[in-house]
Write a protein that holds these residues in place. Sequence first.
Motif, PDB file in Angstrom:
ATOM      1  N   ASP A 101       0.846  -1.190   0.000  1.00  0.00           N
ATOM      2  CA  ASP A 101       0.000   0.000   0.000  1.00  0.00           C
ATOM      3  C   ASP A 101       0.880   1.238   0.000  1.00  0.00           C
ATOM      4  O   ASP A 101       1.868   1.313   0.738  1.00  0.00           O
ATOM      5  CB  ASP A 101      -0.914   0.013   1.227  1.00  0.00           C
ATOM      6  CG  ASP A 101      -1.971  -1.086   1.179  1.00  0.00           C
ATOM      7  OD1 ASP A 101      -2.719  -1.142   0.194  1.00  0.00           O
ATOM      8  OD2 ASP A 101      -2.023  -1.892   2.128  1.00  0.00           O
ATOM      9  N   ALA A 102       0.517   2.218  -0.824  1.00  0.00           N
ATOM     10  CA  ALA A 102       1.309   3.447  -0.905  1.00  0.00           C
ATOM     11  C   ALA A 102       0.394   4.601  -1.262  1.00  0.00           C
ATOM     12  O   ALA A 102      -0.743   4.416  -1.694  1.00  0.00           O
ATOM     13  CB  ALA A 102       2.411   3.306  -1.951  1.00  0.00           C
ATOM     14  N   ALA A 103       0.904   5.808  -1.073  1.00  0.00           N
ATOM     15  CA  ALA A 103       0.160   7.014  -1.430  1.00  0.00           C
ATOM     16  C   ALA A 103       1.117   8.009  -2.060  1.00  0.00           C
ATOM     17  O   ALA A 103       2.276   8.120  -1.651  1.00  0.00           O
ATOM     18  CB  ALA A 103      -0.509   7.628  -0.201  1.00  0.00           C
ATOM     19  N   GLY A 104       0.645   8.719  -3.084  1.00  0.00           N
ATOM     20  CA  GLY A 104       1.488   9.710  -3.734  1.00  0.00           C
ATOM     21  C   GLY A 104       1.164   9.813  -5.202  1.00  0.00           C
ATOM     22  O   GLY A 104       0.107   9.379  -5.662  1.00  0.00           O
ATOM     23  N   ASP A 105       2.100  10.381  -5.955  1.00  0.00           N
ATOM     24  CA  ASP A 105       1.947  10.469  -7.401  1.00  0.00           C
ATOM     25  C   ASP A 105       2.366   9.135  -8.016  1.00  0.00           C
ATOM     26  O   ASP A 105       3.235   8.441  -7.489  1.00  0.00           O
ATOM     27  CB  ASP A 105       2.799  11.609  -7.947  1.00  0.00           C
ATOM     28  CG  ASP A 105       2.321  12.082  -9.314  1.00  0.00           C
ATOM     29  OD1 ASP A 105       1.325  11.529  -9.806  1.00  0.00           O
ATOM     30  OD2 ASP A 105       2.956  12.988  -9.880  1.00  0.00           O
ATOM     31  N   ILE A 106       1.740   8.784  -9.145  1.00  0.00           N
ATOM     32  CA  ILE A 106       1.895   7.437  -9.704  1.00  0.00           C
ATOM     33  C   ILE A 106       3.343   7.097 -10.063  1.00  0.00           C
ATOM     34  O   ILE A 106       3.909   6.124  -9.557  1.00  0.00           O
ATOM     35  CB  ILE A 106       0.989   7.267 -10.946  1.00  0.00           C
ATOM     36  CG1 ILE A 106      -0.486   7.386 -10.557  1.00  0.00           C
ATOM     37  CG2 ILE A 106       1.274   5.938 -11.634  1.00  0.00           C
ATOM     38  CD1 ILE A 106      -1.022   6.244  -9.754  1.00  0.00           C
ATOM     39  N   ALA A 107       3.956   7.882 -10.947  1.00  0.00           N
ATOM     40  CA  ALA A 107       5.279   7.518 -11.459  1.00  0.00           C
ATOM     41  C   ALA A 107       6.355   7.465 -10.376  1.00  0.00           C
ATOM     42  O   ALA A 107       7.081   6.473 -10.274  1.00  0.00           O
ATOM     43  CB  ALA A 107       5.690   8.461 -12.591  1.00  0.00           C
ATOM     44  N   PRO A 108       6.505   8.487  -9.529  1.00  0.00           N
ATOM     45  CA  PRO A 108       7.544   8.410  -8.488  1.00  0.00           C
ATOM     46  C   PRO A 108       7.325   7.264  -7.509  1.00  0.00           C
ATOM     47  O   PRO A 108       8.288   6.635  -7.060  1.00  0.00           O
ATOM     48  CB  PRO A 108       7.444   9.771  -7.782  1.00  0.00           C
ATOM     49  CG  PRO A 108       6.781  10.670  -8.757  1.00  0.00           C
ATOM     50  CD  PRO A 108       5.843   9.810  -9.529  1.00  0.00           C
ATOM     51  N   THR A 109       6.059   6.984  -7.189  1.00  0.00           N
ATOM     52  CA  THR A 109       5.773   5.897  -6.251  1.00  0.00           C
ATOM     53  C   THR A 109       6.161   4.556  -6.845  1.00  0.00           C
ATOM     54  O   THR A 109       6.753   3.699  -6.172  1.00  0.00           O
ATOM     55  CB  THR A 109       4.275   5.899  -5.875  1.00  0.00           C
ATOM     56  OG1 THR A 109       3.922   7.191  -5.368  1.00  0.00           O
ATOM     57  CG2 THR A 109       3.982   4.860  -4.802  1.00  0.00           C
ATOM     58  N   LEU A 110       5.838   4.340  -8.106  1.00  0.00           N
ATOM     59  CA  LEU A 110       6.235   3.111  -8.786  1.00  0.00           C
ATOM     60  C   LEU A 110       7.752   3.012  -8.892  1.00  0.00           C
ATOM     61  O   LEU A 110       8.332   1.947  -8.691  1.00  0.00           O
ATOM     62  CB  LEU A 110       5.611   3.043 -10.176  1.00  0.00           C
ATOM     63  CG  LEU A 110       4.139   2.634 -10.243  1.00  0.00           C
ATOM     64  CD1 LEU A 110       3.562   2.966 -11.608  1.00  0.00           C
ATOM     65  CD2 LEU A 110       3.976   1.147  -9.958  1.00  0.00           C
ATOM     66  N   GLN A 111       8.380   4.125  -9.211  1.00  0.00           N
ATOM     67  CA  GLN A 111       9.837   4.119  -9.369  1.00  0.00           C
ATOM     68  C   GLN A 111      10.528   3.721  -8.069  1.00  0.00           C
ATOM     69  O   GLN A 111      11.484   2.935  -8.073  1.00  0.00           O
ATOM     70  CB  GLN A 111      10.315   5.488  -9.834  1.00  0.00           C
ATOM     71  CG  GLN A 111      11.798   5.545 -10.152  1.00  0.00           C
ATOM     72  CD  GLN A 111      12.209   6.897 -10.710  1.00  0.00           C
ATOM     73  OE1 GLN A 111      11.408   7.620 -11.283  1.00  0.00           O
ATOM     74  NE2 GLN A 111      13.473   7.245 -10.516  1.00  0.00           N
ATOM     75  N   ARG A 112      10.039   4.254  -6.954  1.00  0.00           N
ATOM     76  CA  ARG A 112      10.647   3.924  -5.660  1.00  0.00           C
ATOM     77  C   ARG A 112      10.478   2.443  -5.318  1.00  0.00           C
ATOM     78  O   ARG A 112      11.328   1.856  -4.644  1.00  0.00           O
ATOM     79  CB  ARG A 112      10.030   4.788  -4.561  1.00  0.00           C
ATOM     80  CG  ARG A 112      10.490   6.231  -4.570  1.00  0.00           C
ATOM     81  CD  ARG A 112      10.076   6.947  -3.296  1.00  0.00           C
ATOM     82  NE  ARG A 112       8.629   7.059  -3.182  1.00  0.00           N
ATOM     83  CZ  ARG A 112       7.913   8.077  -3.651  1.00  0.00           C
ATOM     84  NH1 ARG A 112       8.518   9.076  -4.291  1.00  0.00           N
ATOM     85  NH2 ARG A 112       6.604   8.111  -3.477  1.00  0.00           N
ATOM     86  N   ALA A 113       9.404   1.854  -5.789  1.00  0.00           N
ATOM     87  CA  ALA A 113       9.130   0.451  -5.459  1.00  0.00           C
ATOM     88  C   ALA A 113       9.779  -0.526  -6.437  1.00  0.00           C
ATOM     89  O   ALA A 113       9.675  -1.737  -6.249  1.00  0.00           O
ATOM     90  CB  ALA A 113       7.615   0.221  -5.444  1.00  0.00           C
ATOM     91  N   ALA A 114      10.458  -0.006  -7.447  1.00  0.00           N
ATOM     92  CA  ALA A 114      10.900  -0.851  -8.557  1.00  0.00           C
ATOM     93  C   ALA A 114      12.349  -1.313  -8.464  1.00  0.00           C
ATOM     94  O   ALA A 114      12.859  -1.924  -9.410  1.00  0.00           O
ATOM     95  CB  ALA A 114      10.692  -0.105  -9.878  1.00  0.00           C
ATOM     96  N   GLU A 115      13.027  -1.053  -7.351  1.00  0.00           N
ATOM     97  CA  GLU A 115      14.449  -1.386  -7.262  1.00  0.00           C
ATOM     98  C   GLU A 115      14.718  -2.865  -7.532  1.00  0.00           C
ATOM     99  O   GLU A 115      15.680  -3.223  -8.205  1.00  0.00           O
ATOM    100  CB  GLU A 115      14.996  -0.990  -5.894  1.00  0.00           C
ATOM    101  CG  GLU A 115      15.219   0.503  -5.715  1.00  0.00           C
ATOM    102  CD  GLU A 115      16.220   1.061  -6.709  1.00  0.00           C
ATOM    103  OE1 GLU A 115      17.246   0.401  -6.961  1.00  0.00           O
ATOM    104  OE2 GLU A 115      15.979   2.157  -7.246  1.00  0.00           O
ATOM    105  N   LEU A 116      13.897  -3.742  -6.992  1.00  0.00           N
ATOM    106  CA  LEU A 116      14.089  -5.185  -7.178  1.00  0.00           C
ATOM    107  C   LEU A 116      12.978  -5.761  -8.058  1.00  0.00           C
ATOM    108  O   LEU A 116      12.452  -6.837  -7.802  1.00  0.00           O
ATOM    109  CB  LEU A 116      14.138  -5.890  -5.817  1.00  0.00           C
ATOM    110  CG  LEU A 116      15.325  -5.502  -4.939  1.00  0.00           C
ATOM    111  CD1 LEU A 116      15.248  -6.195  -3.583  1.00  0.00           C
ATOM    112  CD2 LEU A 116      16.648  -5.833  -5.626  1.00  0.00           C
ATOM    113  N   THR A 117      12.668  -5.016  -9.115  1.00  0.00           N
ATOM    114  CA  THR A 117      11.637  -5.415 -10.068  1.00  0.00           C
ATOM    115  C   THR A 117      12.269  -5.634 -11.433  1.00  0.00           C
ATOM    116  O   THR A 117      13.237  -4.974 -11.795  1.00  0.00           O
ATOM    117  CB  THR A 117      10.558  -4.300 -10.155  1.00  0.00           C
ATOM    118  OG1 THR A 117       9.819  -4.274  -8.939  1.00  0.00           O
ATOM    119  CG2 THR A 117       9.605  -4.533 -11.308  1.00  0.00           C
ATOM    120  N   ASP A 118      11.727  -6.575 -12.188  1.00  0.00           N
ATOM    121  CA  ASP A 118      12.234  -6.844 -13.535  1.00  0.00           C
ATOM    122  C   ASP A 118      11.411  -6.174 -14.629  1.00  0.00           C
ATOM    123  O   ASP A 118      11.927  -5.911 -15.711  1.00  0.00           O
ATOM    124  CB  ASP A 118      12.268  -8.359 -13.790  1.00  0.00           C
ATOM    125  CG  ASP A 118      13.176  -9.083 -12.812  1.00  0.00           C
ATOM    126  OD1 ASP A 118      14.286  -8.591 -12.566  1.00  0.00           O
ATOM    127  OD2 ASP A 118      12.765 -10.136 -12.282  1.00  0.00           O
TER     128      ASP A 118
END
Length: 266
Positions: A87-104
């Motif tokens: 669960d997160a809150a914020g603007d779409i792109a920055p929030t996804l970017q922060r969560a994507a470190e260990l994403t393929d």
Amino acid sequence: MKNILLLIHDDGGQEGRLQVALDLCRAIDGHLTCLDVTYVPPVLGDGYGAAYVLGDVVTQEAAREVDNKGKVVARLADEGISWDWIDAAGDIAPTLQRAAELTDVIVVNREVGDFAYPDMHGAAAELIVRSGKPVLAVPADCRGLDHAAALIAWDGSRCAAAALRAAVPLLKRTDHVTIVEVQDGSITTTPAEDAAEYLARYGVPADIRRITASPAGPALLKEASSGGFGYVVMGGYGHLRLVEALFGGVTRTMLGESPIPVFLAH
């Protein structure tokens, strides 16, 4: 490619990107991370009035996302895949970017469609350039990922090569792969034959087809709209984004109009 990051948000494109993410997860035996973003819109105006309106909007958004989460979690429980939830809150792109470190790969829509905010076209563009991860951009009305046939849009650029490398796990599970090189007068640094040879080493046979057309965007869009392919693999923003914004470009055309999912890497 094992770790898939999916945007969860109650908008008109959610069903399309959810179905595509589920199909991708099954195709590559991957793990799905659902990032449920409660969108916080920008403050318009100032003073207590603006703050009150913003607070009311956020409260409504949060309530809608709680209801949406219950429905999606119930569905995921019956899908037979590996998944987790953030669960997160914020603007779409920055929030996804922060969560994507260990994403393929990140699965989003080309645009939200029936919401003025957030701007999913802009979010997809930002993620392609800034996240360092491939992005699977899904049309809002898409209802699954058909991996019977793939179109690789090849221009010999580093971005095209990055997309090709990142897509190999999916391409290995695709029945027919076609490398389409649109000859529009631009100089390619790596010929399509080299791309086909690279894929062959992974056991992925690929046909090569060359089309003479300028500009390249409409020609590739026509191929993507032909009904012969389930998804496109291509480099994203191989030229400066400012130049593409002013004069158009293949990425902009495909993000705006492709009727099938587009796998992009920068």
